[in-house]
Enzyme design. Structure first.
Site, mmCIF file in Angstrom:
data_model
loop_
_atom_site.group_PDB
_atom_site.id
_atom_site.type_symbol
_atom_site.label_atom_id
_atom_site.label_comp_id
_atom_site.label_asym_id
_atom_site.label_seq_id
_atom_site.Cartn_x
_atom_site.Cartn_y
_atom_site.Cartn_z
ATOM 1 N N LYS A 140 0.838 -1.197 0.000
ATOM 2 C CA LYS A 140 0.000 0.000 0.000
ATOM 3 C C LYS A 140 0.872 1.246 0.000
ATOM 4 C CE LYS A 140 -4.395 -1.431 2.037
ATOM 5 N NZ LYS A 140 -5.253 -0.770 1.035
ATOM 6 N N ASP A 144 -0.984 -0.880 -4.368
ATOM 7 C CA ASP A 144 -2.259 -0.190 -4.143
ATOM 8 C C ASP A 144 -1.978 1.283 -3.891
ATOM 9 O OD1 ASP A 144 -4.729 0.728 -3.417
ATOM 10 O OD2 ASP A 144 -5.009 -0.653 -1.738
ATOM 11 N N GLU A 147 -3.429 -0.770 -8.328
ATOM 12 C CA GLU A 147 -4.780 -0.677 -7.780
ATOM 13 C C GLU A 147 -5.139 0.746 -7.368
ATOM 14 O OE1 GLU A 147 -7.376 -2.685 -4.094
ATOM 15 O OE2 GLU A 147 -5.405 -3.474 -4.638
ATOM 16 N N ASP A 204 -10.960 -0.306 -7.157
ATOM 17 C CA ASP A 204 -11.364 -0.854 -5.862
ATOM 18 C C ASP A 204 -12.421 0.051 -5.246
ATOM 19 O OD1 ASP A 204 -11.683 -1.939 -3.366
ATOM 20 O OD2 ASP A 204 -9.684 -1.476 -2.643
ATOM 21 N N LYS A 242 -15.241 -6.947 -3.557
ATOM 22 C CA LYS A 242 -15.231 -7.253 -2.129
ATOM 23 C C LYS A 242 -16.672 -7.503 -1.703
ATOM 24 C CE LYS A 242 -11.120 -4.465 -1.117
ATOM 25 N NZ LYS A 242 -10.578 -3.293 -0.394
#
Length: 292
Positions: free
Chosen positions: A101, A128, A154, A179, A203
């Site tokens: 991340k 991400d 991402e 996302d 998700k």
């Protein structure tokens, strides 16, 4: 959530046939409003019941395309030395895919990815952007890390500014994945129609469950978008639902199902095996919960 269970869900479900799950979920969606994780809980329970009636694991009831899938494990936003230490530790545990991340500092993110690749030349790396970059920063990140070999980029830009996400997708050579920009069926249709991304991250807790995830996945398939099944920080029961969903469809190529690893004293265990970064469900019917 407890109030919704007590005041709405339990009174509504009493006497219902779980095989009418499409009707049940449609009516509860109207009654609950935008409470996606609460609706996902009901969706999971219904799918668990009906696959138990069929006496098969849920992934087989849903289609059973594969019986295992590798997952990435996530490293949060940390200083460089901690990032490298955690990356080495995860690889030592058997993981072969790391998701890093970032989005807070472009130059630090570039340095992290370069240093991780130098330290661990054989592993798969995903990044991400966590909505932290502008279009120019996103493009600069990809150019500066070209030799790193990042597999997936991402959500580098802010949700609600999908034209920026599309500009990044058009100008970089690695797959860009939505996302935070994907929460509903309408979202994936819009993203696909306008060519904003190459991939989507489904998700279940965010979209409202397995049935809604199936609809979203079908739109992605028709648009030739690759699919990852991801997660929030959630218990093993939630991860199990994501795993069974991921195993059921041919065009779901990727998994990021590691949220349970951050929890202590998870009340439900033994629903799947995680070995060398690969998730495999048990052969028990449904989601694998054995009621005593």
């Amino acid at each position: 959530v407890e109030a919704f269970i007590k005041d709405i869900i339990k009174p509504y479900l009493v006497g219902k046939d779980p095989f009418n799950y499409a009707l049940i979920l449609a009516e509860l969606r109207h009654m609950l409003g935008p409470k996606s994780s609460t609706l996902t809980m009901v969706d999971m329970a219904l799918h668990d019941l009906i696959s138990k009636k069929a006496d098969v694991p849920l992934y087989r009831f849903l289609g059973g395309y594969r019986d295992s899938i590798p997952t990435s494990i996530t490293i949060g936003i940390l200083p460089l030395d901690q990032t490298l230490s955690q990356a080495k530790d995860f690889v030592g545990q058997g993981f072969t895919i790391l998701k890093i991340k970032g989005g807070g500092n472009l130059q630090e993110d570039i340095e992290k990815m370069v240093k991780i690749r130098e330290l661990l030349p054989e592993i798969t790396l995903r990044f991400d952007g966590n909505q932290g970059y502008t279009v120019d920063e996103s493009i600069a990140f990809v150019k500066k890390t070209a030799k790193v070999g990042i597999e997936i980029f991402e959500q580098p830009t802010q949700q609600g500014q999908e034209e920026n996400l599309g500009k990044v997708t058009d100008q970089v050579h690695i797959p860009v994945m939505a996302d935070e920009s994907l929460k509903t069926l309408k979202d994936v249709f819009r993203l696909a129609r306008k060519g904003r991304v190459n991939m989507i991250n489904i998700k279940l807790m965010k979209v409202g469950g397995i049935m809604e995830g199936m609809h979203i996945n079908s739109v992605a398939k028709s648009a030739n978008l690759k699919v990852m099944v991801g997660c929030n920080d959630e218990c093993a029961l939630g991860i199990a639902a994501g795993l069974h969903f991921a195993l059921s469809r041919r065009n779901i190529h990727y998994a990021d199902l590691d949220g349970h690893l951050d929890l202590l004293n998870d009340p439900i265990t033994g629903l799947f095996n995680l070995k060398n970064g690969v998730l495999t469900p048990t052969i028990s019917p449904g989601l694998g919960i054995i009621r005593l």
